[in-house]
Design an enzyme around this catalytic site. Sequence first.
Site, mmCIF file in Angstrom:
data_model
loop_
_atom_site.group_PDB
_atom_site.id
_atom_site.type_symbol
_atom_site.label_atom_id
_atom_site.label_comp_id
_atom_site.label_asym_id
_atom_site.label_seq_id
_atom_site.Cartn_x
_atom_site.Cartn_y
_atom_site.Cartn_z
ATOM 1 N N CYS A 1 -21.410 -19.043 8.095
ATOM 2 C CA CYS A 1 -22.812 -19.442 7.859
ATOM 3 C C CYS A 1 -23.683 -18.542 8.726
ATOM 4 O O CYS A 1 -23.581 -18.603 9.955
ATOM 5 C CB CYS A 1 -23.003 -20.911 8.213
ATOM 6 S SG CYS A 1 -24.692 -21.483 8.000
ATOM 7 N N HIS B 1 -20.125 -15.065 -2.580
ATOM 8 C CA HIS B 1 -21.505 -14.950 -3.094
ATOM 9 C C HIS B 1 -21.527 -14.177 -4.403
ATOM 10 O O HIS B 1 -20.761 -13.218 -4.565
ATOM 11 C CB HIS B 1 -22.387 -14.204 -2.086
ATOM 12 C CG HIS B 1 -22.697 -14.991 -0.850
ATOM 13 N ND1 HIS B 1 -23.815 -15.774 -0.729
ATOM 14 C CD2 HIS B 1 -21.994 -15.142 0.303
ATOM 15 C CE1 HIS B 1 -23.805 -16.363 0.462
ATOM 16 N NE2 HIS B 1 -22.724 -16.000 1.099
ATOM 17 N N GLU C 1 -27.058 -22.689 -2.830
ATOM 18 C CA GLU C 1 -25.865 -22.634 -1.993
ATOM 19 C C GLU C 1 -24.737 -23.559 -2.483
ATOM 20 O O GLU C 1 -24.985 -24.692 -2.898
ATOM 21 C CB GLU C 1 -26.197 -23.036 -0.542
ATOM 22 C CG GLU C 1 -26.889 -21.954 0.242
ATOM 23 C CD GLU C 1 -26.815 -22.206 1.745
ATOM 24 O OE1 GLU C 1 -25.798 -22.770 2.206
ATOM 25 O OE2 GLU C 1 -27.771 -21.845 2.447
ATOM 26 N N CYS D 1 -30.601 -18.444 3.370
ATOM 27 C CA CYS D 1 -29.138 -18.321 3.434
ATOM 28 C C CYS D 1 -28.830 -16.970 4.067
ATOM 29 O O CYS D 1 -29.103 -15.922 3.465
ATOM 30 C CB CYS D 1 -28.546 -18.420 2.030
ATOM 31 S SG CYS D 1 -26.739 -18.290 2.000
ATOM 32 N N GLY E 1 -26.084 -15.101 2.371
ATOM 33 C CA GLY E 1 -26.616 -14.716 1.061
ATOM 34 C C GLY E 1 -27.498 -13.489 1.146
ATOM 35 O O GLY E 1 -27.459 -12.610 0.274
HETATM 36 N N1 LIG Z 1 -23.168 -22.810 1.573
HETATM 37 C C1 LIG Z 1 -22.366 -21.746 2.203
HETATM 38 C C2 LIG Z 1 -22.223 -22.003 3.724
HETATM 39 C C3 LIG Z 1 -23.559 -21.863 4.453
HETATM 40 C C4 LIG Z 1 -24.158 -20.495 4.268
HETATM 41 C C5 LIG Z 1 -25.633 -20.368 4.599
HETATM 42 N N2 LIG Z 1 -26.317 -21.561 5.047
HETATM 43 C C6 LIG Z 1 -25.880 -19.204 5.526
HETATM 44 O O1 LIG Z 1 -26.867 -19.210 6.283
HETATM 45 O O2 LIG Z 1 -25.095 -18.219 5.445
HETATM 46 C C7 LIG Z 1 -20.963 -21.719 1.551
HETATM 47 O O3 LIG Z 1 -20.560 -22.740 0.990
HETATM 48 O O4 LIG Z 1 -20.314 -20.674 1.641
#
Ligand SMILES: N[C@H](CCC[C@H](N)C(=O)O)C(=O)O
Length: 279
Positions: free
Chosen positions: A75, A161, A210, A219, A222
């Site tokens: 994250c 992603h 997400e 994100c 992301g």
């Molecule tokens: N939802 C993402 C995890 C959090 C990523 C995001 N909050 C960031 O800042 O990178 C996943 O399931 O891979």
Amino acid sequence: MSPGFTKMQGLGNDFVVLDGITNQLDITPERVRRIADRRYGVGCDQVLLAEPAQAPEADFRYRIWNADGGEVEHCGNGVRCMARFLKDHGLSADGRMTLETAKGLTRVEILADDMVRVDMGPPVLTPADIPFRAAERQALYPLEVQQQVFEVAAVSMGNPHLVLRVDDVDTAPVAGLGPLLERHSDFPNRVNAGFLQVLGRDRARLRVYERGVGETLACGTGACAAVVAGVLNGWFDSRVTVDLPGGRLVIHWSGMGEPVWMTGPAVPVFEGTMAAGAE
Ligand SMILES: N[C@H](CCC[C@H](N)C(=O)O)C(=O)O
């Protein structure tokens, strides 16, 4: 009564941060869902837990759960907030630290202006390692969704992603298409779906639906994945400012085999203690 927690946010992507170094905490998917619930619990996009390091090169280990209770590999906004949490709570004497997650080691530095710079490591592009059902690596892949075919990039920053280029993020079908992309059968572990608008070779706008949460205000992984996709497709130079609904990240990637660098804020919001039943 449970131990305390710290509510934090990185560009509006918000977290409940727990100290599993001083306390012995048992985190279960059910407990995460309760904590993350914005009516019955504290409310957050992800729950982050600090733990003692296991890898010799790491200073700390940190674990991440999405609001749906699923534990994930990485994250970006969260690692910045975790570094700030560890420093502010006296668990790290240094503003530089190496954090270990399920994806590997992440090096973080809290800068003089309180921004946080992160070595997010190199992107993973081999389909099997994303994972993504494609025979060989391509810059863009055709992805069929309800009889429509979209051209998407597939990138892992430790977590999966997809990146879909759009003309205007404000009118992009994030609410309608996001859930269909998140659960597309070509992504066996589901996927985070980024909607990318290219403004120039060094500027972009991005919205992300997400995995395990839905659309967030920002994100970090992301934004990294979107810049990697853009560099590989010739849309971007190596340094890109990415404007998300919650604010701006600066991403730098100089090419294959090189790490992706991310710089952005990490903001404490409040400290609290959860009542029995809310955690
Ligand atoms: N939802 C993402 C995890 C959090 C990523 C995001 N909050 C960031 O800042 O990178 C996943 O399931 O891979």
